[in-house]
Write a protein that holds these residues in place. Structure first.
Motif, PDB file in Angstrom:
ATOM      1  N   ASP A 105     -92.497 -35.917 -12.461  1.00  0.00           N
ATOM      2  CA  ASP A 105     -91.193 -35.472 -12.943  1.00  0.00           C
ATOM      3  C   ASP A 105     -90.222 -35.516 -11.779  1.00  0.00           C
ATOM      4  O   ASP A 105     -90.610 -35.759 -10.635  1.00  0.00           O
ATOM      5  N   ARG A 106     -88.962 -35.207 -12.063  1.00  0.00           N
ATOM      6  CA  ARG A 106     -87.951 -35.278 -11.002  1.00  0.00           C
ATOM      7  C   ARG A 106     -87.808 -33.976 -10.231  1.00  0.00           C
ATOM      8  O   ARG A 106     -87.072 -33.900  -9.264  1.00  0.00           O
ATOM      9  N   HIS A 107     -88.505 -32.937 -10.671  1.00  0.00           N
ATOM     10  CA  HIS A 107     -88.404 -31.644  -9.995  1.00  0.00           C
ATOM     11  C   HIS A 107     -89.720 -30.908 -10.183  1.00  0.00           C
ATOM     12  O   HIS A 107     -90.321 -30.944 -11.266  1.00  0.00           O
ATOM     13  N   ASP A 108     -90.181 -30.212  -9.137  1.00  0.00           N
ATOM     14  CA  ASP A 108     -91.459 -29.508  -9.203  1.00  0.00           C
ATOM     15  C   ASP A 108     -91.452 -28.386 -10.232  1.00  0.00           C
ATOM     16  O   ASP A 108     -92.498 -28.076 -10.823  1.00  0.00           O
ATOM     17  N   GLY A 109     -90.302 -27.760 -10.439  1.00  0.00           N
ATOM     18  CA  GLY A 109     -90.233 -26.627 -11.359  1.00  0.00           C
ATOM     19  C   GLY A 109     -90.660 -26.989 -12.772  1.00  0.00           C
ATOM     20  O   GLY A 109     -91.639 -26.441 -13.297  1.00  0.00           O
ATOM     21  N   PRO A 110     -89.945 -27.906 -13.433  1.00  0.00           N
ATOM     22  CA  PRO A 110     -90.356 -28.280 -14.792  1.00  0.00           C
ATOM     23  C   PRO A 110     -91.708 -28.972 -14.831  1.00  0.00           C
ATOM     24  O   PRO A 110     -92.449 -28.832 -15.806  1.00  0.00           O
ATOM     25  N   HIS A 111     -92.045 -29.721 -13.784  1.00  0.00           N
ATOM     26  CA  HIS A 111     -93.347 -30.381 -13.721  1.00  0.00           C
ATOM     27  C   HIS A 111     -94.468 -29.339 -13.785  1.00  0.00           C
ATOM     28  O   HIS A 111     -95.352 -29.403 -14.650  1.00  0.00           O
ATOM     29  N   ASP A 112     -94.425 -28.367 -12.888  1.00  0.00           N
ATOM     30  CA  ASP A 112     -95.483 -27.362 -12.826  1.00  0.00           C
ATOM     31  C   ASP A 112     -95.506 -26.485 -14.076  1.00  0.00           C
ATOM     32  O   ASP A 112     -96.579 -26.163 -14.604  1.00  0.00           O
ATOM     33  N   ALA A 113     -94.322 -26.101 -14.558  1.00  0.00           N
ATOM     34  CA  ALA A 113     -94.264 -25.230 -15.731  1.00  0.00           C
ATOM     35  C   ALA A 113     -94.847 -25.916 -16.961  1.00  0.00           C
ATOM     36  O   ALA A 113     -95.563 -25.292 -17.756  1.00  0.00           O
ATOM     37  N   ASN A 114     -94.573 -27.195 -17.108  1.00  0.00           N
ATOM     38  CA  ASN A 114     -95.066 -27.890 -18.293  1.00  0.00           C
ATOM     39  C   ASN A 114     -96.547 -28.213 -18.200  1.00  0.00           C
ATOM     40  O   ASN A 114     -97.257 -28.176 -19.212  1.00  0.00           O
ATOM     41  N   LEU A 115     -97.053 -28.498 -17.003  1.00  0.00           N
ATOM     42  CA  LEU A 115     -98.497 -28.646 -16.868  1.00  0.00           C
ATOM     43  C   LEU A 115     -99.195 -27.337 -17.223  1.00  0.00           C
ATOM     44  O   LEU A 115    -100.234 -27.332 -17.901  1.00  0.00           O
ATOM     45  N   PHE A 116     -98.645 -26.226 -16.754  1.00  0.00           N
ATOM     46  CA  PHE A 116     -99.213 -24.917 -17.074  1.00  0.00           C
ATOM     47  C   PHE A 116     -99.252 -24.697 -18.578  1.00  0.00           C
ATOM     48  O   PHE A 116    -100.260 -24.264 -19.150  1.00  0.00           O
ATOM     49  N   ASP A 117     -98.150 -25.038 -19.253  1.00  0.00           N
ATOM     50  CA  ASP A 117     -98.045 -24.782 -20.683  1.00  0.00           C
ATOM     51  C   ASP A 117     -98.926 -25.731 -21.491  1.00  0.00           C
ATOM     52  O   ASP A 117     -99.546 -25.324 -22.487  1.00  0.00           O
ATOM     53  N   ILE A 118     -98.977 -26.994 -21.094  1.00  0.00           N
ATOM     54  CA  ILE A 118     -99.870 -27.941 -21.773  1.00  0.00           C
ATOM     55  C   ILE A 118    -101.308 -27.459 -21.682  1.00  0.00           C
ATOM     56  O   ILE A 118    -102.052 -27.477 -22.667  1.00  0.00           O
ATOM     57  N   HIS A 119    -101.705 -27.024 -20.497  1.00  0.00           N
ATOM     58  CA  HIS A 119    -103.079 -26.567 -20.291  1.00  0.00           C
ATOM     59  C   HIS A 119    -103.367 -25.296 -21.094  1.00  0.00           C
ATOM     60  O   HIS A 119    -104.486 -25.097 -21.586  1.00  0.00           O
TER      61      HIS A 119
END
Length: 214
Positions: free
Chosen positions: A175-189
């Protein structure tokens, strides 16, 4: 008192879907738009994910596992993009003949691999992906691509809703930013699939009988 993370997730949102026996890899929108400096969509996180996906594809191909690619392309009018291209006008540049709309050569499709053209975030929406996977007898969907917070998340959500085990190797999405990248991986998992290491997925693919999903 605010609930702790354990109270909110442990025992509720910490299940596992695991792996089936007939996987397919879907590589979502790894196009030059995300890996070319100066492009409106350029993201270092995607550059890294593209490089990290190369070994994943090698393992899938060696095991005879289907690999399906997607990319975005619009009519010059943008009419087929509806409100999505109005919300994100830079998408209007993704038309036939635009170099940035092409898949990055590092993860170039092989001649026998299908490339689906889409106009919206999910690789399922408006494409034949669902019927293709069903006809192949696929039970496990391994998602690589970008962006984590957009098209990958949409693919994970639609994947579980279509009845597939969803697996996301974390190094292979960006992703273009760590914030949404990490948050969405957390939520997908937590809700839709398993976010695991690329090493684990490669080990799974390597252990499959040749042509398990064909």
């Amino acid at each position: 008192m605010a609930a702790t993370r354990e109270q909110n997730y442990v025992g509720v949102f910490d299940g596992k879907v695991g792996y089936g026996t007939r996987p397919a890899v879907v590589v979502i929108d790894f196009t030059l738009a995300y890996t070319t400096p100066g492009s409106p969509f350029f993201a270092e996180g995607v550059v890294r994910a593209v490089a990290d996906t190369v070994p994943l594809l090698a393992a899938a191909r060696a095991a005879g596992v289907p690999v399906i690619h997607t990319r975005v392309e619009y009519h010059p009018s943008g009419a087929d993009g509806g409100w999505f291209v109005r919300k994100v006008p830079a998408l209007r540049k993704m038309v036939a003949g635009e170099p940035l709309a092409q898949i990055d050569p590092k993860v170039a499709p092989l001649p026998e691999e299908v490339v689906l053209v889409k106009q919206y975030p999910s690789p399922f929406f408006g494409t034949p992906l669902g019927p293709m996977l069903a006809a192949m007898g696929v039970d496990t969907l391994i998602l690589a691509g970008c962006s984590t917070s957009g098209c990958v998340r949409a693919g994970a959500l639609d994947g579980v809703q279509h009845g597939y085990r969803v697996i996301v190797p974390r190094e292979c999405v960006g992703d273009r930013h760590d914030g949404p990248h990490d948050a969405n991986l957390f939520d997908i998992h937590a809700k839709y699939g398993d976010v695991v290491s690329r090493e684990e997925v490669v080990s799974y693919l390597t252990g499959l009988p040749r042509g398990a999903a064909t």
